[in-house]
Scaffold this motif. Structure first.
Motif, PDB file in Angstrom:
ATOM      1  N   VAL A   1       0.810  -1.236  -0.084  1.00 31.86           N
ATOM      2  CA  VAL A   1      -0.070   0.058  -0.115  1.00 31.86           C
ATOM      3  C   VAL A   1       0.938   1.242  -0.100  1.00 31.86           C
ATOM      4  O   VAL A   1       0.583   2.293  -0.638  1.00 31.86           O
ATOM      5  N   ALA A   2       1.757   1.042   0.908  1.00 31.69           N
ATOM      6  CA  ALA A   2       2.876   2.397   0.791  1.00 31.69           C
ATOM      7  C   ALA A   2       3.380   2.668  -0.393  1.00 31.69           C
ATOM      8  O   ALA A   2       3.773   3.711  -0.763  1.00 31.69           O
ATOM      9  N   GLY A   3       3.578   1.487  -1.075  1.00 36.59           N
ATOM     10  CA  GLY A   3       4.364   1.758  -2.416  1.00 36.59           C
ATOM     11  C   GLY A   3       3.760   2.073  -3.509  1.00 36.59           C
ATOM     12  O   GLY A   3       4.098   2.947  -4.355  1.00 36.59           O
ATOM     13  N   VAL A   4       2.385   1.842  -3.397  1.00 34.54           N
ATOM     14  CA  VAL A   4       1.484   2.637  -4.424  1.00 34.54           C
ATOM     15  C   VAL A   4       1.255   3.890  -4.191  1.00 34.54           C
ATOM     16  O   VAL A   4       1.300   4.719  -5.193  1.00 34.54           O
ATOM     17  N   MET A   5       1.057   4.112  -2.898  1.00 40.57           N
ATOM     18  CA  MET A   5       0.906   5.755  -2.433  1.00 40.57           C
ATOM     19  C   MET A   5       2.148   6.507  -3.066  1.00 40.57           C
ATOM     20  O   MET A   5       2.141   7.669  -3.532  1.00 40.57           O
TER      21      MET A   5
END
Length: 294
Positions: free
Chosen positions: A15-19
């Motif tokens: 999730v952090a990577g997508v953000m």
């Protein structure tokens, strides 16, 4: 380490990577326009991003305006700045048909001068903004999404979507796509290629202001931070496909996820190596980039 803990870390890293990838798209879209569509290797683009960050800091600290409002106020100013920079570049190099490598030196000098001016005015200390949402985290089960990442993600996606629609659904956008390949054809249609490139370059610098305001939401900044983005923005542009707006977003998210997973499970120092490893592997398989024209 227990399986459940690993899965929790994996979910948060993804999730952090997508953000993070959405933010990378915001700071890279200007390079996709200038380098991918105008054939102008504007390596001073990261300096414009940092200038946007410090403009947001200055306005926020003096008048308390939210960075989301600030980016809307400063983007037109940066657009005019970009048009002025291109006019100087054109007069010195393109109008005289000089070696393009001299133009690269021009942008390198602009990068250096901007860095020095930022250091002289703001020093080397970290500067941040004060907002009500910087420290807010939305929890969805084991996954926590900080608003300081979620907001720049949506900014990046919105900017890419707007640029894609503008550059593919308008006459000006089609002119930008043709300006580096068929300038004579544009002249025959009564369109001034120099004017088209000037406006498009101004647009690319305006997106740098948006990216800079988004960056200072994510973390405090200092002038040297912009150097970390020189390679990254060009990597996103090349990996996605030169001049492809959708490719820029896809490549940015891919690199963001790769960096986040590597930082979580291996170590932060390895993340840039893995990201650029993906770039090299992809170009060996598809030289035009993921969504570039073969």
């Amino acid at each position: 380490m227990e399986i459940s803990t690993i899965l929790d870390l994996l979910a948060n890293a993804l999730v952090a990577g997508v953000m993070l990838g959405g933010f990378y798209a915001a700071v890279s879209i200007g390079i996709s326009i200038s380098f991918g569509m105008l054939d102008i290797a504007n390596i001073s683009h990261p300096a414009m991003i940092m200038l946007g960050s410090f403009m947001a800091y200055l306005i926020n600290s003096h008048w308390g305006l939210d960075p989301l409002l600030i980016m809307l106020l400063i983007a037109p100013l940066f657009g005019l700045l970009g048009m002025g920079i291109y006019r100087v570049y054109f007069q010195l190099f393109e109008s005289r048909e000089k070696d393009p490598r001299r133009g690269l030196a021009f942008f390198f000098g602009l990068l250096f001068v901007t860095d020095v001016l930022l250091i002289l005015f703001f020093g080397a200390d970290l500067r941040g903004v004060e907002t009500s949402y910087v420290d807010t985290v939305l929890n969805f089960g084991v996954v926590g999404i900080p608003l300081r990442l979620l907001i720049p993600f949506f900014i990046g996606v919105l900017v890419v979507l707007c640029m894609h629609l503008f550059l593919t659904r308008t006459f000006f956008g089609l002119a930008v796509a043709a300006v580096s390949q068929e300038p004579l054809g544009l002249r025959l249609m009564g369109v001034d290629p120099v004017r088209v490139k000037q406006i498009a370059f101004g647009l690319s610098v305006a997106t740098a202001a948006l990216g800079g305001a988004a960056l200072i939401i994510i973390q405090p900044v200092e002038p040297a931070l912009g150097r970390e983005y020189i390679g990254r923005v060009f990597a996103v542009c090349v990996l996605g496909g030169m001049g492809s707006m959708s490719g820029t977003l896809f490549a940015a998210i891919l690199l963001g996820v790769a960096e986040s997973l590597t930082s979580t499970f291996v170590g932060p120092s390895w993340s840039p190596a893995v990201a650029f490893g993906i770039l090299l592997f992809t170009l060996a398989w598809r030289p035009a980039g993921l969504m570039g024209r073969s």
